[in-house]
Motif scaffolding. Structure first.
Motif, PDB file in Angstrom:
ATOM      1  N   LEU A 150      61.386 164.382 -44.228  1.00 40.42           N
ATOM      2  CA  LEU A 150      62.441 163.508 -44.729  1.00 40.42           C
ATOM      3  C   LEU A 150      61.906 162.513 -45.746  1.00 40.42           C
ATOM      4  O   LEU A 150      62.581 162.184 -46.730  1.00 40.42           O
ATOM      5  CB  LEU A 150      63.119 162.771 -43.572  1.00 40.42           C
ATOM      6  N   ARG A 151      60.688 161.995 -45.535  1.00 38.06           N
ATOM      7  CA  ARG A 151      60.101 161.087 -46.520  1.00 38.06           C
ATOM      8  C   ARG A 151      59.923 161.799 -47.867  1.00 38.06           C
ATOM      9  O   ARG A 151      60.212 161.250 -48.926  1.00 38.06           O
ATOM     10  CB  ARG A 151      58.765 160.545 -46.006  1.00 38.06           C
ATOM     11  N   LYS A 152      59.455 163.019 -47.797  1.00 35.47           N
ATOM     12  CA  LYS A 152      59.254 163.787 -49.024  1.00 35.47           C
ATOM     13  C   LYS A 152      60.601 164.097 -49.693  1.00 35.47           C
ATOM     14  O   LYS A 152      60.728 164.040 -50.918  1.00 35.47           O
ATOM     15  CB  LYS A 152      58.514 165.078 -48.680  1.00 35.47           C
ATOM     16  N   LEU A 153      61.606 164.431 -48.881  1.00 34.71           N
ATOM     17  CA  LEU A 153      62.932 164.730 -49.423  1.00 34.71           C
ATOM     18  C   LEU A 153      63.563 163.476 -50.021  1.00 34.71           C
ATOM     19  O   LEU A 153      64.257 163.543 -51.042  1.00 34.71           O
ATOM     20  CB  LEU A 153      63.822 165.299 -48.317  1.00 34.71           C
ATOM     21  N   ASP A 154      63.337 162.313 -49.411  1.00 40.52           N
ATOM     22  CA  ASP A 154      63.870 161.059 -49.945  1.00 40.52           C
ATOM     23  C   ASP A 154      63.264 160.763 -51.319  1.00 40.52           C
ATOM     24  O   ASP A 154      63.963 160.352 -52.243  1.00 40.52           O
ATOM     25  CB  ASP A 154      63.576 159.918 -48.970  1.00 40.52           C
ATOM     26  N   GLU A 155      61.959 160.969 -51.462  1.00 42.45           N
ATOM     27  CA  GLU A 155      61.319 160.768 -52.754  1.00 42.45           C
ATOM     28  C   GLU A 155      61.910 161.707 -53.800  1.00 42.45           C
ATOM     29  O   GLU A 155      62.117 161.336 -54.956  1.00 42.45           O
ATOM     30  CB  GLU A 155      59.812 161.002 -52.639  1.00 42.45           C
ATOM     31  N   TRP A 156      62.188 162.924 -53.392  1.00 42.58           N
ATOM     32  CA  TRP A 156      62.758 163.903 -54.322  1.00 42.58           C
ATOM     33  C   TRP A 156      64.175 163.505 -54.729  1.00 42.58           C
ATOM     34  O   TRP A 156      64.545 163.605 -55.896  1.00 42.58           O
ATOM     35  CB  TRP A 156      62.736 165.274 -53.669  1.00 42.58           C
ATOM     36  N   VAL A 157      64.996 163.030 -53.750  1.00 43.21           N
ATOM     37  CA  VAL A 157      66.374 162.622 -54.049  1.00 43.21           C
ATOM     38  C   VAL A 157      66.378 161.444 -55.014  1.00 43.21           C
ATOM     39  O   VAL A 157      67.227 161.357 -55.914  1.00 43.21           O
ATOM     40  CB  VAL A 157      67.121 162.270 -52.747  1.00 43.21           C
ATOM     41  N   ARG A 158      65.428 160.525 -54.878  1.00 38.57           N
ATOM     42  CA  ARG A 158      65.392 159.341 -55.727  1.00 38.57           C
ATOM     43  C   ARG A 158      65.124 159.684 -57.186  1.00 38.57           C
ATOM     44  O   ARG A 158      65.374 158.874 -58.074  1.00 38.57           O
ATOM     45  CB  ARG A 158      64.338 158.361 -55.219  1.00 38.57           C
ATOM     46  N   THR A 159      64.594 160.852 -57.433  1.00 42.99           N
ATOM     47  CA  THR A 159      64.337 161.260 -58.825  1.00 42.99           C
ATOM     48  C   THR A 159      65.582 161.820 -59.498  1.00 42.99           C
ATOM     49  O   THR A 159      65.558 162.078 -60.705  1.00 42.99           O
ATOM     50  CB  THR A 159      63.225 162.318 -58.882  1.00 42.99           C
ATOM     51  N   MET A 160      66.657 162.019 -58.737  1.00 40.30           N
ATOM     52  CA  MET A 160      67.858 162.656 -59.297  1.00 40.30           C
ATOM     53  C   MET A 160      68.731 161.621 -60.004  1.00 40.30           C
ATOM     54  O   MET A 160      69.881 161.383 -59.645  1.00 40.30           O
ATOM     55  CB  MET A 160      68.644 163.369 -58.204  1.00 40.30           C
ATOM     56  N   THR A 161      68.184 160.964 -61.022  1.00 37.84           N
ATOM     57  CA  THR A 161      68.927 160.008 -61.833  1.00 37.84           C
ATOM     58  C   THR A 161      68.804 160.440 -63.275  1.00 37.84           C
ATOM     59  O   THR A 161      67.845 161.072 -63.687  1.00 37.84           O
ATOM     60  CB  THR A 161      68.366 158.584 -61.677  1.00 37.84           C
ATOM     61  N   ARG A 162      69.791 160.047 -64.052  1.00 38.30           N
ATOM     62  CA  ARG A 162      69.746 160.337 -65.486  1.00 38.30           C
ATOM     63  C   ARG A 162      70.593 159.305 -66.200  1.00 38.30           C
ATOM     64  O   ARG A 162      71.584 158.806 -65.645  1.00 38.30           O
ATOM     65  CB  ARG A 162      70.277 161.733 -65.788  1.00 38.30           C
ATOM     66  N   PRO A 163      70.259 158.926 -67.431  1.00 40.94           N
ATOM     67  CA  PRO A 163      71.105 157.978 -68.168  1.00 40.94           C
ATOM     68  C   PRO A 163      72.412 158.632 -68.549  1.00 40.94           C
ATOM     69  O   PRO A 163      72.462 159.804 -68.904  1.00 40.94           O
ATOM     70  CB  PRO A 163      70.258 157.624 -69.398  1.00 40.94           C
ATOM     71  N   GLU A 164      73.477 157.880 -68.435  1.00 33.97           N
ATOM     72  CA  GLU A 164      74.802 158.385 -68.787  1.00 33.97           C
ATOM     73  C   GLU A 164      75.100 158.035 -70.240  1.00 33.97           C
ATOM     74  O   GLU A 164      75.042 156.865 -70.630  1.00 33.97           O
ATOM     75  CB  GLU A 164      75.854 157.745 -67.863  1.00 33.97           C
ATOM     76  N   ARG A 165      75.391 159.030 -71.045  1.00 39.65           N
ATOM     77  CA  ARG A 165      75.665 158.778 -72.473  1.00 39.65           C
ATOM     78  C   ARG A 165      77.064 158.178 -72.613  1.00 39.65           C
ATOM     79  O   ARG A 165      78.057 158.766 -72.194  1.00 39.65           O
ATOM     80  CB  ARG A 165      75.568 160.062 -73.281  1.00 39.65           C
ATOM     81  N   MET A 166      77.118 156.985 -73.154  1.00 39.82           N
ATOM     82  CA  MET A 166      78.390 156.311 -73.369  1.00 39.82           C
ATOM     83  C   MET A 166      78.880 156.616 -74.791  1.00 39.82           C
ATOM     84  O   MET A 166      78.108 157.002 -75.679  1.00 39.82           O
ATOM     85  CB  MET A 166      78.231 154.790 -73.199  1.00 39.82           C
ATOM     86  N   ARG A 167      80.150 156.415 -75.028  1.00 41.78           N
ATOM     87  CA  ARG A 167      80.702 156.686 -76.359  1.00 41.78           C
ATOM     88  C   ARG A 167      80.059 155.792 -77.419  1.00 41.78           C
ATOM     89  O   ARG A 167      79.929 156.160 -78.572  1.00 41.78           O
ATOM     90  CB  ARG A 167      82.217 156.468 -76.338  1.00 41.78           C
ATOM     91  N   SER A 168      79.690 154.599 -77.003  1.00 39.39           N
ATOM     92  CA  SER A 168      79.092 153.673 -77.954  1.00 39.39           C
ATOM     93  C   SER A 168      77.600 153.902 -78.121  1.00 39.39           C
ATOM     94  O   SER A 168      76.944 153.195 -78.868  1.00 39.39           O
ATOM     95  CB  SER A 168      79.337 152.235 -77.489  1.00 39.39           C
ATOM     96  N   GLY A 169      77.036 154.892 -77.419  1.00 38.33           N
ATOM     97  CA  GLY A 169      75.615 155.164 -77.521  1.00 38.33           C
ATOM     98  C   GLY A 169      74.951 155.050 -76.169  1.00 38.33           C
ATOM     99  O   GLY A 169      75.592 155.067 -75.129  1.00 38.33           O
TER     100      GLY A 169
END
Length: 774
Positions: free
Chosen positions: A407-426
């Motif tokens: 679970l510790r390893k899976l938690d570290e993996w889940v925390r990497t699932m982020t990405r910047p959201e492209r907004m219309r203004s940039g």
């Protein structure tokens, strides 16, 4: 004075009772205080049984209760209301009424109640208004569902018996036309073998009115069937039509975006008594307008069903198959049910795939990993995250580490699932898609020892059934959900390692929160989570001694009402019988290789293995045990060279217990070696003085250690495990033609079904699996 005119003595009751329009008067509390004679005829009540009761006592269908409430609220504020109601008469028939409501005012001007004028739709002098009323009603019905069968049935229920005695809707599937709806007045059903039944193919001959409607792509009216003869699909269908006394028919094509989806037909017959049993041009135009709305709804439903099928197929392939795999010492049943489309709850159109997941993972030596989890949210993203989680957990589980470490390893993996959201203004660095929140529990069960190890990450505890009694498997720590710690934050989420021993025949019921969340009661309110959990416990208790499939079904059906979230249920039951196992410890000495092989041969013979199987198994036992014995002492020192003065070549020394085997391999049938085991960083080394090349050579051997051999028998396989205190994990290396060792693991890898090594609390375990063939 002259005699008063006749009209002055005419009571209002006489006038109201002669009106061919229902007049209903209600007080400020929406209770009926008056109804004229036509109201009793229209709404189907005999006397004054509705007087003093709510307006709903007029038989207003449940689906229109909210509309009736809106009528009362609006009119009591001084407004005027108009709309269409569906009313259920006492005899079971349905009538659609067009209602016009106005305030009942006191001479002072205050609103004292409500006056409702109502008439049957389509059977009044205001046919144009009624036409819009029926179209409005059909539109409401069509907007109520995106499921094709439900949509079509609602249309048929709207038109029969008010506008037709028979309603047929046929749709194309490929090049064939199939009947999807057949609705008849009064619940009548045609005899088998006459008119096509639902889901049966339909073939209209040339010249048939339905064939004409599809070819002309326009509604076709047959005002009087007696004067027109049409070829029927079959002779039996023609005879039944004659017997039923079909008087008039309208057939309209279902067209959308220029594509022909099918045909809808309405017919009048002797099933009901009508003032005018014939359709006219107005009715044809009306059905044409209805058919265009039906075609659009059918097209939307078909597209939605295609999207939903695609999404569910995608999710289904991310989850395990329909049938659980066989595992020794366990009976397993699982059930996954997606929620119904959310448009029924007013949340817009969604395919309603979700992030609930479960899995059963084979581990080393017959052990099993079990997981149940739920990704926050719903839709395609939740399903995609679920699929990634399942794959990642399966990969992590192959390391055979403790559940808390997984679970510790899976938690570290889940925390990497982020990405910047492209907004219309940039780009905006503050706009990040946060990691998904995931609840799950990971279990590891050993059927031979009956030990259950587990760690929890914010998931509900499973139900535990022991001797027919239902409780919950106690969690010392609920644990934080995976992904709850945002990226960049320090600290560490702790997942506690817990252990329990399951008694023979004990049963665990794992489930996701969709089973107990937002389940509606009959009164429209919702069960609390605890109330729903108690209902599940009670339902499971009633079938506690039944099979695992029965328990899974009982758990799913325990809480009534439509679910708002998908549901996953996994039921596992431990074996009531002890599984075969043999275990013994040996000193890590060369002579013990033959002893270990003898123990294995005796066990395999007792278990009824074939000679060829037993011989192969004993060979691999020898290979693994030999390597353990070779490397049971401390880490080998680098090979030393002694260069004699005047000598051209070095003399090599291999201290006893290190390097090459100090015994005859042929005596125990082994070619194995762990010579390729790497020397870990920081391992102890030996100085040249330690070798003491004189008489001390035999007195400086490292102390002897022990190893443990464990044999397990399952229904279809045997497992062999060798435990020792050496922390180094073995690996396969390529041996040269002249190398003495390095082929043992290669033999195991080639001949065993599976093999591996896992760390233990005090060393490691090397294991392999062999199939049992009959």
């Amino acid at each position: 004075m002259g005699e008063a005119p006749f009209e002055a003595h005419l009571p209002p009751e006489t006038v109201l009772n002669q009106m061919e329009m229902a007049v209903i008067v209600c007080d400020r509390f929406s209770n009926v205080i008056y109804g004229n004679a036509f109201a009793r005829q229209l709404f189907g009540f005999g006397g004054d049984e509705v007087i003093g009761h709510s307006i709903l006592s007029l038989g207003i269908a449940e689906e229109d209760h909210e509309q009736a409430t809106e009528l009362a609220r609006h009119v009591l504020k001084g407004g005027v209301w108009e709309g269409t109601f569906c009313n259920l008469r006492a005899d079971g028939t349905t009538v659609y009424t067009r209602a016009h409501a106005v305030p009942l005012r006191h001479p002072s001007g205050a609103v004292d109640g409500i006056v409702i004028f109502a008439r049957e739709a389509l059977r009044s002098n205001q046919r144009e208004q009624d036409r819009y009323g029926l179209l409005e009603r059909v539109g409401e019905r069509l907007a109520g569902s995106l499921e094709l069968d439900t949509t079509l049935k609602r249309v048929a229920d709207t038109l029969v018996p008010q506008f037709a005695d028979h309603c047929f809707i046929d749709l194309f599937s490929g090049d064939r036309l199939y009947r999807r709806v057949a609705r008849h007045a009064g619940g009548w059903e045609p005899p088998p073998g006459t008119w096509a039944e639902v889901d049966e193919p339909v073939s209209y001959p040339p010249g048939h009115f339905s064939a004409k409607a599809m070819s002309r792509r326009d509604a076709v009216l047959v005002e009087d069937m007696v004067q027109h003869r049409f070829s029927a699909p079959t002779e039996s269908s023609k005879r039944l039509g004659d017997e039923m006394g079909i008087t008039s028919v309208i057939s309209a094509p279902l067209l959308v975006r220029g594509e022909l989806l099918g045909v809808m037909s309405l017919a009048l017959s002797n099933l009901t008594k009508r003032t005018d049993p014939h359709y006219d041009g107005f009715d044809r135009d009306l059905l044409g307008a209805v058919a265009s709305r039906v075609a659009l709804a059918v097209d939307n439903a078909l597209l939605f069903e295609e999207e939903r099928e695609t999404a569910l197929a995608f999710q289904k392939h991310l989850l395990p198959g329909d049938r659980p795999p066989r595992h020794d010492g366990l009976q397993i049943a699982w059930r996954y049910e997606p929620a119904r489309p959310l448009e029924a709850h007013g949340h817009g159109i969604q395919t309603q795939v979700g992030g609930d997941w479960y899995d059963v993972i084979p581990l080393s030596a017959g052990r099993v990993g079990l997981v149940i989890g739920d990704v926050e949210g719903r839709g395609a993203r939740a399903a995609a995250v679920m699929g990634q989680l399942r794959a990642a957990l399966r990969a992590f589980a192959q390391d055979d580490r403790a559940p808390a470490d997984i679970l510790r390893k899976l938690d570290e993996w889940v925390r990497t699932m982020t990405r910047p959201e492209r907004m219309r203004s940039g780009w905006n660095s503050d706009d990040l898609v946060r990691p998904p929140l995931v609840s799950c529990t990971y279990f590891v069960y050993d059927a031979w020892s009956r030990v259950l190890e587990f760690a929890n990450a914010g998931h509900d505890p499973p139900l535990l059934i022991v001797d027919g009694q239902v409780s919950e498997l106690s969690f010392e720590s609920e644990g934080a959900m995976l992904g709850v710690r945002a990226p960049g934050l320090g600290g560490e989420i702790l997942f506690n390692e817990e252990t329990a021993e399951l008694k023979p025949g004990a049963t665990l019921v794992l489930y996701t929160d969709g089973l107990i969340d937002r389940r509606p009661r009959e009164n429209g309110e919702y069960y609390s989570r605890e109330d729903a959990r108690e209902l599940v416990r009670a339902a499971v208790a009633e079938v506690a001694r039944g099979g695992v499939e029965e328990i899974a079904n009982a758990a799913y059906e325990a809480v009534q009402g439509e679910i708002d979230d998908d549901v996953a249920i996994v039921v596992i039951r431990t074996s009531a019988e002890e599984l075969a196992v043999e275990e013994r410890s040996f000193p890590a000495e060369p002579i013990m290789v033959s002893e270990a092989r003898r123990m294995a041969a005796d066990a395999f013979a007792a278990w009824g293995m074939l000679d060829e199987q037993a011989e192969l198994a004993c060979l691999l036992v020898s290979e693994v045990v030999t390597n353990v014995v070779l490397h049971a002492t401390t880490t080998p020192a680098p090979r030393r060279e002694l260069v004699l003065e005047g000598g051209p070549s070095p003399v090599q020394f291999n201290p006893p217990g290190f390097g090459a085997a100090p015994f005859d391999r042929a005596a125990n049938g082994s070619n194995a070696s762990f010579d390729d085991v790497p020397v870990p960083l920081g391992a102890p080394t030996f100085d040249e003085d330690d070798w003491n090349l004189g008489a001390d050579l035999g007195r400086r051997e490292p102390p002897t250690k022990d190893f443990r051999l464990r044999l397990r028998r399952g229904a279809d396989a045997i497992w062999v495990e060798v435990f020792d205190s050496d922390m180094r994990l073995p690996r396969i290396r390529s041996a040269g033609e002249t190398d003495e060792g390095g082929r043992g693991l290669y033999l195991v890898d080639q001949l065993a079904t599976r093999w591996g090594a896992r760390p233990t609390a005090d060393g490691k375990a090397v294991w392999f699996e062999l199939p049992l063939t009959p």
